[in-house]
Scaffold this active site. Structure first.
Site, PDB file in Angstrom:
ATOM      1  N   GLY A 133       0.798  -1.210   0.000  1.00 33.36           N
ATOM      2  CA  GLY A 133       0.000   0.000   0.000  1.00 33.36           C
ATOM      3  C   GLY A 133       0.833   1.262   0.000  1.00 33.36           C
ATOM      4  N   ILE A 134       0.294   2.283   0.640  1.00 35.35           N
ATOM      5  CA  ILE A 134       0.919   3.593   0.708  1.00 35.35           C
ATOM      6  C   ILE A 134       1.112   3.939   2.170  1.00 35.35           C
ATOM      7  CG2 ILE A 134       0.596   6.052   0.207  1.00 35.35           C
ATOM      8  CD1 ILE A 134      -1.111   5.164  -2.205  1.00 35.35           C
ATOM      9  N   GLY A 135       2.296   4.431   2.508  1.00 32.94           N
ATOM     10  CA  GLY A 135       2.577   4.789   3.895  1.00 32.94           C
ATOM     11  C   GLY A 135       3.981   4.390   4.281  1.00 32.94           C
ATOM     12  N   ILE A 156       5.208   2.032   6.443  1.00 35.21           N
ATOM     13  CA  ILE A 156       5.580   0.613   6.454  1.00 35.21           C
ATOM     14  C   ILE A 156       5.717   0.064   5.035  1.00 35.21           C
ATOM     15  CG2 ILE A 156       4.775  -1.699   7.062  1.00 35.21           C
ATOM     16  CD1 ILE A 156       3.834  -0.578   9.719  1.00 35.21           C
ATOM     17  N   GLY A 201      -9.057  -3.274   0.909  1.00 31.71           N
ATOM     18  CA  GLY A 201      -8.703  -4.504   0.197  1.00 31.71           C
ATOM     19  C   GLY A 201      -7.946  -5.509   1.037  1.00 31.71           C
ATOM     20  N   GLU A 248      -3.696  -3.028  -5.335  1.00 30.41           N
ATOM     21  CA  GLU A 248      -4.808  -2.090  -5.535  1.00 30.41           C
ATOM     22  C   GLU A 248      -4.316  -0.663  -5.610  1.00 30.41           C
ATOM     23  OE1 GLU A 248      -6.490  -1.205  -1.059  1.00 30.41           O
ATOM     24  OE2 GLU A 248      -6.826  -3.168  -1.929  1.00 30.41           O
TER      25      GLU A 248
END
Length: 636
Positions: free
Chosen positions: A220-222, A224, A341, A243
């Site tokens: 994802g985004i961020g 971590i 998701g 996603e």
């Protein structure tokens, strides 16, 4: 002959309107979808509020959006009611105060809800690229649920922005489907890359250790996800099916780490449903044929995800309880984000050949005062991912493999990766709930991941040599019970018939300084323990009493030699003088391991048992002293 017309406003003059004019076409009482992420049509959104006096009881729905959400301001309740498929920062307060709603739903299922009209979309407000010579615009950086919305809406209003990248895949829409075109010219919202701290980097390293070459990633985004991507720089031929996509993926593509060549589904293609990041990311995405933009009905379908071999799904969480349940959409009993998701990819990766579903989170919150590994969730907490779906949980303190583990094993594994300051309280809570044995202990020492080493036997078989952890108790108990009577006698110098919990717990309870144990692990996942060595330091002489055990079918293959070499490296680094061991006279194989170690040996024989002292101070280049063929506690 193809006729090229570059001035789209001339070609489609009858559709061109201002934002204020366009929103006048929206009827009262209709559901309006707002485009996602960086593709939010902010001029149209602002016009809804500033020029939408004719509207009443209109519902606004969307995934997370990057721009403002003026329609949730107090005082507009008679005109707008917002329902969030995923709660972003811009609508969180309104949801908490009851001025907006939240719909818990798997991201993979939102398109079918829209297309089936169970969640009917009457109006779609979107942002697109300019039309090409054939009249097709691109949905650009956000296809996700927008694809389904534009395919089913009665009214489509689109901002046309020359700064929107023209992306490939299922992102194209003919202007015939668009009622009004609103020209804009502005940069897309950017998501700044947050600097990583050592906790983030540690989580990234632990997750990266689970990623093999040729894997396909969902991330994802961020902080971590960025830490994980940064830790993958040494991998090769990775692929992406995700996603959402950020700058970290782009950087790995540029470095040749992500090639998508070994993907089993859509090889050569980087599959995603939306992008969010820097201006450089958007420029990279423009007309890039490697990028395959798909709606989340495709990207998030667990059956499609599972078609990617070696699918590694990496998802964040707010908290995990001691049974393995994951809270990801609520915080302290209040709705915080959404299901998104996570479950789609956790289940898809679990069914992928060689796949690994991973939940990653920091071990604490609020400056270390709150443990994110919790005995149980508070009232109102939402379980996004069930305990039955969870495989790997990762914090900065390590990896807990929960799949196929009972509650006792799960609780212990999770306590091991909790912050040391909270382990005692978690253990007490686990005992109170009868999750673990009443005499269960847990170490406050951090597990020394840096001591793990991949190695190969002379036969070429690959092993992993790593320190023992408390949650290895069952695996070591199994190791001992699988030994032949002869091997048991060599290890314990007696015919020992039972290996109860009390014995095993003492064996695995280490401080990794005054005592150390290493297991040799084989198998595709390097999770089958085939041998172990342990030492305990005697502070009086700075020597460590060492013992070995190897499964019968692995004896004679070099496992003992490998364990001895690794233990010697660790002991030297800790400043020990050497080892001591009691060796049966008949155990010539073990003695050969000691003789090949390069240490200076001295032997004392008594009652058929040699007491062996092996020191590190043998002169360099000289052969070690050879004894008359004894045997050490254990066997190679």
């Amino acid at each position: 002959m193809q006729q090229t017309v570059t001035d789209w406003q001339t070609r489609f003059a009858d559709k061109v309107k201002t934002a204020e004019e366009a929103v006048r076409a929206i009827p009262r009482g209709r559901r309006i979808l707002v485009g996602s992420g960086a593709a939010e049509p902010s001029d149209l959104v602002n016009a809804l509020v500033e020029s939408g006096d004719h509207l009443a009881d209109n519902e606004i729905v969307h995934l997370m959006t990057e721009g403002p959400a003026p329609y949730v301001r107090p005082g507009l309740e008679r005109r707008f009611r917002h329902t969030a498929f995923f709660i972003g920062q811009n609508v969180r307060e309104a949801v908490h105060e009851g001025r907006a709603d939240f719909m818990p739903v798997f991201l993979s299922e939102i398109p079918s809800l829209i297309l089936s009209r169970r969640v009917r979309i009457d109006v779609a407000l979107i942002q697109v690229s300019p039309p090409d010579a054939h009249g097709f615009v691109s949905l650009g950086v956000s296809v996700d649920i927008v694809r389904a919305a534009v395919d089913s809406a009665d009214l489509v209003l689109a901002e046309v922005n020359p700064r929107m990248p023209r992306t490939h895949g299922d992102s194209f829409l003919h202007v015939d489907r668009i009622t009004h075109l609103v020209p804009v010219d502005r940069e897309l919202p950017e998501r700044a890359i947050e600097p990583l701290d050592e906790v983030d980097r540690a989580i990234g390293r632990h997750v990266a250790a689970l990623v093999p070459d040729g894997a396909t990633l969902q991330t994802g985004i961020g902080k971590i996800p960025n830490a994980v991507l940064a830790a993958l720089d040494g991998r090769s031929d990775l692929g992406v099916h995700t996603e959402m996509l950020s700058d970290g993926v782009m950087e790995l593509v540029r470095r040749g780490v992500i090639t998508n060549r070994r993907k089993s589904l859509l090889p050569g293609k980087l599959v995603t449903s939306f992008l969010l990041g820097s201006r450089a990311l958007y420029a990279w995405a423009h007309d890039n044929p490697v990028l395959e933009m798909r709606g989340c009905a495709f990207t998030n379908d667990p059956l499609i995800i599972a078609r990617n071999d070696r699918m590694i799904a990496i998802n964040a969480a707010l908290a995990v309880d001691l049974t393995g349940q994951v809270a990801a959409d609520t915080l302290m009993g209040r709705f915080f984000s959404g299901i998104g998701g996570q479950v789609d990819f956790i289940r898809g990766a679990a069914r992928s050949r060689g796949g690994k579903p991973i939940i990653a989170l920091r071990s604490t919150a609020k400056d270390g005062t709150i443990s994110r590994i919790q005995p149980a969730f508070e009232q109102g907490a939402g379980i996004v991912t069930s305990r039955g779906d969870v495989h790997y949980v990762v914090t900065e303190h390590g990896v807990a493999d929960l799949w196929g583990r009972n509650i006792r094993q799960r609780a212990l594994a999770l306590i091991e990766i909790a912050h040391p300051d909270h382990r005692a309280d978690l253990l007490a809570a686990a005992k109170q709930r009868r999750y673990v044995f009443s005499d269960q202990v847990v170490s406050r020492a951090d597990y020394p991941f840096q001591e793990a080493r991949a190695a190969s036997l002379p036969s070429g078989e690959a092993l992993l040599c790593r320190p023992v952890r408390l949650s290895d108790e069952a695996a070591l108990q199994d190791l001992f019970y699988r030994l032949s009577d002869e091997s048991v006698y060599r290890r314990f110098l007696s015919h020992k018939r039972e290996h109860p919990h009390e014995e095993m717990q003492q064996l695995v309870n280490l401080d990794y300084d005054q005592n150390m144990a290493i297991v040799a692990c084989a198998g595709p996942e390097r999770d089958a323990v085939v041998g172990m060595a342990r030492y305990d330091v005697d502070p009086k002489n700075n020597l460590a009493d060492i013992a070995f055990v190897v499964r019968d079918e692995w004896q004679g293959k070099g496992v003992g030699t490998l364990l001895m070499r690794r233990m010697a490296e660790i002991a030297r680094a800790r400043g020990l003088s050497g080892f001591e061991a009691d060796v049966l006279l008949s155990n010539k194989a073990m003695m050969r391991v000691l003789e090949k170690s390069g240490l200076r040996l001295s032997l004392d024989l008594e009652a058929g048992v040699y007491h062996v002292t092996a020191r590190f101070d043998a002169p360099e280049g000289r052969a070690p002293a050879a004894g008359p063929g004894g045997a050490a506690t254990g066997h190679p």
